[in-house]
Design a protein around this motif. Structure first.
Motif, PDB file in Angstrom:
ATOM      1  N   GLN A  37      -4.864   0.813   1.892  1.00 39.43           N
ATOM      2  CA  GLN A  37      -5.118   1.308   0.541  1.00 39.43           C
ATOM      3  C   GLN A  37      -4.129   2.430   0.253  1.00 39.43           C
ATOM      4  O   GLN A  37      -3.968   3.362   1.046  1.00 39.43           O
ATOM      5  CB  GLN A  37      -6.549   1.830   0.395  1.00 39.43           C
ATOM      6  CG  GLN A  37      -6.838   2.265  -1.034  1.00 39.43           C
ATOM      7  CD  GLN A  37      -8.318   2.372  -1.329  1.00 39.43           C
ATOM      8  OE1 GLN A  37      -9.151   2.099  -0.478  1.00 39.43           O
ATOM      9  NE2 GLN A  37      -8.638   2.767  -2.539  1.00 39.43           N
ATOM     10  N   ASN A  41      -4.756   1.106  -5.314  1.00 36.39           N
ATOM     11  CA  ASN A  41      -4.390  -0.275  -4.997  1.00 36.39           C
ATOM     12  C   ASN A  41      -4.630  -0.580  -3.523  1.00 36.39           C
ATOM     13  O   ASN A  41      -4.495   0.292  -2.673  1.00 36.39           O
ATOM     14  CB  ASN A  41      -2.917  -0.531  -5.311  1.00 36.39           C
ATOM     15  CG  ASN A  41      -2.611  -0.365  -6.779  1.00 36.39           C
ATOM     16  OD1 ASN A  41      -3.369  -0.785  -7.639  1.00 36.39           O
ATOM     17  ND2 ASN A  41      -1.492   0.262  -7.082  1.00 36.39           N
ATOM     18  N   TYR A  43      -3.388  -3.265  -0.410  1.00 37.95           N
ATOM     19  CA  TYR A  43      -2.302  -4.151  -0.028  1.00 37.95           C
ATOM     20  C   TYR A  43      -2.689  -4.920   1.232  1.00 37.95           C
ATOM     21  O   TYR A  43      -3.086  -4.315   2.217  1.00 37.95           O
ATOM     22  CB  TYR A  43      -1.029  -3.353   0.264  1.00 37.95           C
ATOM     23  CG  TYR A  43      -0.477  -2.641  -0.947  1.00 37.95           C
ATOM     24  CD1 TYR A  43       0.523  -3.217  -1.719  1.00 37.95           C
ATOM     25  CD2 TYR A  43      -0.960  -1.389  -1.314  1.00 37.95           C
ATOM     26  CE1 TYR A  43       1.032  -2.570  -2.828  1.00 37.95           C
ATOM     27  CE2 TYR A  43      -0.459  -0.733  -2.430  1.00 37.95           C
ATOM     28  CZ  TYR A  43       0.534  -1.327  -3.172  1.00 37.95           C
ATOM     29  OH  TYR A  43       1.027  -0.675  -4.276  1.00 37.95           O
ATOM     30  N   ARG A  45      -1.025  -7.268   4.019  1.00 37.21           N
ATOM     31  CA  ARG A  45       0.304  -7.629   4.515  1.00 37.21           C
ATOM     32  C   ARG A  45       0.167  -8.509   5.746  1.00 37.21           C
ATOM     33  O   ARG A  45      -0.667  -8.255   6.612  1.00 37.21           O
ATOM     34  CB  ARG A  45       1.087  -6.369   4.878  1.00 37.21           C
ATOM     35  CG  ARG A  45       1.345  -5.480   3.688  1.00 37.21           C
ATOM     36  CD  ARG A  45       2.166  -4.274   4.080  1.00 37.21           C
ATOM     37  NE  ARG A  45       2.439  -3.460   2.915  1.00 37.21           N
ATOM     38  CZ  ARG A  45       2.124  -2.185   2.811  1.00 37.21           C
ATOM     39  NH1 ARG A  45       1.551  -1.557   3.809  1.00 37.21           N
ATOM     40  NH2 ARG A  45       2.406  -1.528   1.712  1.00 37.21           N
ATOM     41  N   THR A  60       3.166  -9.876   1.038  1.00 38.86           N
ATOM     42  CA  THR A  60       2.289  -8.784   0.612  1.00 38.86           C
ATOM     43  C   THR A  60       1.505  -9.230  -0.610  1.00 38.86           C
ATOM     44  O   THR A  60       2.078  -9.775  -1.550  1.00 38.86           O
ATOM     45  CB  THR A  60       3.101  -7.516   0.251  1.00 38.86           C
ATOM     46  OG1 THR A  60       3.867  -7.120   1.382  1.00 38.86           O
ATOM     47  CG2 THR A  60       2.177  -6.379  -0.165  1.00 38.86           C
ATOM     48  N   LYS A  62      -0.924  -7.494  -3.430  1.00 41.63           N
ATOM     49  CA  LYS A  62      -1.365  -6.218  -3.986  1.00 41.63           C
ATOM     50  C   LYS A  62      -2.533  -6.490  -4.932  1.00 41.63           C
ATOM     51  O   LYS A  62      -2.438  -7.341  -5.813  1.00 41.63           O
ATOM     52  CB  LYS A  62      -0.214  -5.566  -4.756  1.00 41.63           C
ATOM     53  CG  LYS A  62      -0.594  -4.314  -5.511  1.00 41.63           C
ATOM     54  CD  LYS A  62       0.619  -3.809  -6.291  1.00 41.63           C
ATOM     55  CE  LYS A  62       0.276  -2.690  -7.221  1.00 41.63           C
ATOM     56  NZ  LYS A  62       1.446  -2.275  -8.021  1.00 41.63           N
ATOM     57  N   THR A  64      -4.984  -4.729  -7.678  1.00 41.40           N
ATOM     58  CA  THR A  64      -5.116  -3.555  -8.533  1.00 41.40           C
ATOM     59  C   THR A  64      -6.568  -3.401  -8.989  1.00 41.40           C
ATOM     60  O   THR A  64      -7.324  -4.382  -8.990  1.00 41.40           O
ATOM     61  CB  THR A  64      -4.199  -3.667  -9.771  1.00 41.40           C
ATOM     62  OG1 THR A  64      -4.671  -4.728 -10.604  1.00 41.40           O
ATOM     63  CG2 THR A  64      -2.743  -3.903  -9.365  1.00 41.40           C
TER      64      THR A  64
END
Length: 146
Positions: A37, A41, A43, A45, A60, A62, A64
């Motif tokens: 975090q 946001n 992420y 990965r 990745t 992401k 939101t």
């Protein structure tokens, strides 16, 4: 969720369904990844094996706070997809020969996160366009668990 700022290892199960013209293909992958975090946001990965070369491709996702999802694959050609429920949005495909303008239309998008154990279910159905030409119809189903 404070530990998320330092990153949490997660097990990822990914299934992709692709329909291009009359060709249909399905792909599944089980890999380890990391959830981080940054600000508001999150992420996700992980490394995805390139089916042709066997090289590891960084991916990745992401997430939101307003429900949008961005997907980036950093292979020889960099792909940046942007998913917004019910909308057509510009994406980016950077090839060794230049940028190819593409767009996504996302009729279905769902991201569901749980705290105990920390996990997530992501469902994305999208259409990919190059100009006005439909490239394909895609479905992504991703599940991760810490």
């Amino acid at each position: 969720m404070d530990q998320l700022s330092a990153g949490v290892p997660v097990a990822i199960h990914l299934e992709t369904h692709i329909k291009q013209d009359q060709d249909v293909s399905d792909y599944s992958l089980d890999v380890d990844g990391q959830l981080v975090q940054v600000g508001t946001n999150m992420y996700l990965r992980y490394l995805e094996p390139n089916q042709e070369t066997g090289e590891q491709v960084p991916v990745t996702m992401k997430f939101t706070p307003n429900g949008e999802i961005h997907l980036t694959r950093n292979a020889e050609a960099e792909l940046r997809l942007h998913f917004v429920s019910g909308k057509r949005v510009t994406a980016r495909y950077q090839t060794p020969y230049g940028v190819m303008p593409i767009e996504t239309v996302t009729p279905y998008l769902e991201a569901d996160f749980k705290e105990r154990p920390f996990s997530g279910n992501i469902k994305i159905d999208y259409l990919l366009y190059a100009g006005e030409q439909l490239v394909g119809n895609y479905k992504i189903r991703l599940h991760f668990t810490a």
